[in-house]
Design an enzyme around this catalytic site. Structure first.
Site, mmCIF file in Angstrom:
data_model
loop_
_atom_site.group_PDB
_atom_site.id
_atom_site.type_symbol
_atom_site.label_atom_id
_atom_site.label_comp_id
_atom_site.label_asym_id
_atom_site.label_seq_id
_atom_site.Cartn_x
_atom_site.Cartn_y
_atom_site.Cartn_z
ATOM 1 N N ILE A 10 69.308 50.352 -33.015
ATOM 2 C CA ILE A 10 69.338 49.089 -32.264
ATOM 3 C C ILE A 10 68.877 49.262 -30.812
ATOM 4 C CG2 ILE A 10 71.733 49.079 -31.363
ATOM 5 C CD1 ILE A 10 71.875 46.146 -32.494
ATOM 6 N N ASN A 23 84.665 48.240 -27.532
ATOM 7 C CA ASN A 23 86.132 48.137 -27.654
ATOM 8 C C ASN A 23 86.630 47.302 -26.482
ATOM 9 O OD1 ASN A 23 86.643 49.907 -25.327
ATOM 10 N ND2 ASN A 23 85.809 51.498 -26.672
ATOM 11 N N VAL A 32 77.620 52.981 -31.955
ATOM 12 C CA VAL A 32 76.538 52.174 -31.393
ATOM 13 C C VAL A 32 76.785 51.943 -29.894
ATOM 14 C CG1 VAL A 32 77.404 49.849 -31.917
ATOM 15 C CG2 VAL A 32 74.990 50.285 -32.036
ATOM 16 N N ASP A 33 78.038 51.848 -29.508
ATOM 17 C CA ASP A 33 78.440 51.682 -28.111
ATOM 18 C C ASP A 33 77.913 52.855 -27.270
ATOM 19 O OD1 ASP A 33 79.711 50.684 -25.909
ATOM 20 O OD2 ASP A 33 81.769 51.048 -26.603
HETATM 21 N N1 AR6 Z 1 71.779 51.376 -34.123
HETATM 22 C C1 AR6 Z 1 72.232 50.537 -35.067
HETATM 23 N N2 AR6 Z 1 73.403 50.705 -35.707
HETATM 24 C C2 AR6 Z 1 74.161 51.771 -35.370
HETATM 25 C C3 AR6 Z 1 73.771 52.697 -34.376
HETATM 26 C C4 AR6 Z 1 72.520 52.460 -33.737
HETATM 27 N N3 AR6 Z 1 72.058 53.289 -32.780
HETATM 28 N N4 AR6 Z 1 74.738 53.645 -34.262
HETATM 29 C C5 AR6 Z 1 75.697 53.335 -35.164
HETATM 30 N N5 AR6 Z 1 75.343 52.210 -35.843
HETATM 31 P P1 AR6 Z 1 80.493 51.689 -34.701
HETATM 32 P P2 AR6 Z 1 82.717 49.732 -34.768
HETATM 33 C C6 AR6 Z 1 76.074 51.488 -36.888
HETATM 34 O O1 AR6 Z 1 81.416 52.808 -35.001
HETATM 35 O O2 AR6 Z 1 83.023 50.083 -36.163
HETATM 36 C C7 AR6 Z 1 83.009 52.734 -30.529
HETATM 37 O O3 AR6 Z 1 83.556 53.944 -30.084
HETATM 38 C C8 AR6 Z 1 77.077 52.284 -37.682
HETATM 39 O O4 AR6 Z 1 76.442 52.956 -38.766
HETATM 40 O O5 AR6 Z 1 79.495 51.896 -33.629
HETATM 41 O O6 AR6 Z 1 82.662 48.288 -34.382
HETATM 42 C C9 AR6 Z 1 83.441 51.549 -29.679
HETATM 43 O O7 AR6 Z 1 83.645 51.908 -28.331
HETATM 44 C C10 AR6 Z 1 78.013 51.200 -38.166
HETATM 45 O O8 AR6 Z 1 77.545 50.626 -39.398
HETATM 46 O O9 AR6 Z 1 81.310 50.350 -34.240
HETATM 47 C C11 AR6 Z 1 84.689 51.136 -30.346
HETATM 48 O O10 AR6 Z 1 85.790 51.889 -29.896
HETATM 49 C C12 AR6 Z 1 77.937 50.125 -37.101
HETATM 50 O O11 AR6 Z 1 76.850 50.501 -36.254
HETATM 51 C C13 AR6 Z 1 84.448 51.408 -31.800
HETATM 52 O O12 AR6 Z 1 83.486 52.451 -31.832
HETATM 53 C C14 AR6 Z 1 79.195 49.993 -36.248
HETATM 54 O O13 AR6 Z 1 79.786 51.254 -36.040
HETATM 55 C C15 AR6 Z 1 83.849 50.215 -32.498
HETATM 56 O O14 AR6 Z 1 83.761 50.483 -33.861
#
Ligand code: AR6
Length: 343
Positions: A10, A23, A32-33
């Site tokens: 993304i 968060n 992703v954050d």
């Molecule tokens: N591009 C697109 N999608 C992605 C990318 C990327 N670069 N990286 C990961 N994903 P998550 P949550 C996908 O864990 O579950 C953080 O620490 C990944 O495969 O990023 O909402 C925050 O600070 C997954 O399907 O977010 C919060 O504490 C999706 O993005 C917590 O994680 C979401 O995974 C939020 O958790």
């Protein structure tokens, strides 16, 4: 503007805003954050510090700094606690409030990750369904280019029941056009292994050993009147007639078809417009046509449903189920590596 599902990182997507699955502190994290903060640079964190956090289901906007995206919309999805703690409503809120914020800032394009489906543990098929439902609803009322960004193949999972049902449907009909080839079917099973649970694989094997039924042939049943009309009508004329017959407006139709307004006006203004097959199928879905009517519409553009096309069979599956939600169909097509309809 339509919804597009893309497989990408993304942080590389060039849109007015990318959405961050953050968060409540908005001070960064993993997943992703972490990737967004890394790509945007330290100024993003500085601006985030001024925002006083964000509640679950709410959204806040910042600039995009070093990202190709102009803005970042930070939202907080729910942590999955088994589904009985209002997770679905909160996840829907996260999408809805992000879209509303984009609208309020007159943004034209936005890209979402699958919120909550990583560290927050939301089951991916359910997270995807909620995302598609809320975005689909929004797009029926508003114009915006919305991308759903799926990071990798395993980040994407159709509900097992639906996946199995479509696989079975394709297999039954594929056999009509091809000699029975169990090696090929076993090859598909190998593919499935990577993605799906042991139970699903076992069900698949059990069903495979049953002989296919003969009722799967497609026999369009058109009235004589329909056949005669077919000869004279171009695709564009037929489409416009069908829209009137179904009592839909142009806008309702192209939105339900996930088709761009510009493409629709091209078709409307050029009676000899030659559409692609997925475009015709998208309109068939928007108009909620039966299988026979779909075949007729295809015929007017020089196409026919083919039993050796997985895309055609998947669309046919949904038509037979009378399930005409284009976003749900696209979700299935994407899962089967097929081109999605509309756009
Ligand atoms: N591009 C697109 N999608 C992605 C990318 C990327 N670069 N990286 C990961 N994903 P998550 P949550 C996908 O864990 O579950 C953080 O620490 C990944 O495969 O990023 O909402 C925050 O600070 C997954 O399907 O977010 C919060 O504490 C999706 O993005 C917590 O994680 C979401 O995974 C939020 O958790």
């Amino acid at each position: 503007m339509p919804l597009k599902i893309i497989r990408n990182d993304i942080t590389k997507v060039e849109v007015d805003a990318i959405v961050n699955a953050a968060n409540e502190t908005l001070l960064g994290g993993g997943g992703v954050d972490g990737a967004i903060h890394k790509a945007a640079g330290p100024q993003l964190l500085e601006e985030c510090r001024t925002l006083n956090g964000c509640k679950v289901g709410q959204a806040k906007i910042t600039k995009g700094y070093n990202l190709p995206a102009k803005h970042v919309i930070h939202t907080v999805g729910p942590v999955w606690r088994g589904g009985g703690s209002g997770e679905e409503v909160l996840l829907a809120d996260a999408y809805r409030n992000s879209l509303a914020l984009a609208k309020a800032h007159q943004l034209k394009s936005i890209a979402f990750p699958l919120i909550s489906s990583g560290a927050f543990g939301y089951p991916k098929d359910q997270a995807l369904k909620t995302a598609m439902d809320v975005i689909g609803d929004f797009l029926l009322k508003h114009d915006m280019e919305v991308y759903l960004v799926v990071f990798d193949k395993t980040a994407f999972a159709l509900s097992e029941k639906l996946f199995f049902s479509i696989t079975q449907y394709i297999d039954d009909r594929y056999i009509e056009a091809h000699p029975i080839d169990r090696t090929n079917r076993m090859g598909r099973l190998e593919e499935l292994k990577e993605l799906y649970s042991v139970e699903i694989q076992q069900k698949y094997v059990a069903e495979m050993s049953e002989e296919p039924t003969a009722d799967s042939a497609m026999k369009p049943k058109r009235s004589l009147e329909e056949v005669i009309r077919q000869v004279d009508e171009t695709f564009s004329q037929r489409l416009l007639r069908k829209i009137d017959e179904k009592g839909l407006t142009d806008t309702q139709t192209y939105k339900k078809a996930n088709i761009d307004r510009k493409l629709f006006s091209k078709i409307r203004n050029d009676k000899h417009y030659k559409p692609s097959k997925p475009t015709v199928l998208a309109f068939a879905i928007a108009l909620e046509l039966s299988l026979d009517e779909t075949n007729d519409l295809l015929l007017s553009a020089g196409f026919a449903l083919s039993r050796s096309s997985r895309l055609d069979l998947i669309v046919q599956y949904f038509i037979e189920q009378e399930e005409y939600n284009i976003f749900q169909i696209n979700e299935a097509l994407f899962a089967f590596d097929q081109q999605i309809l509309g756009v």
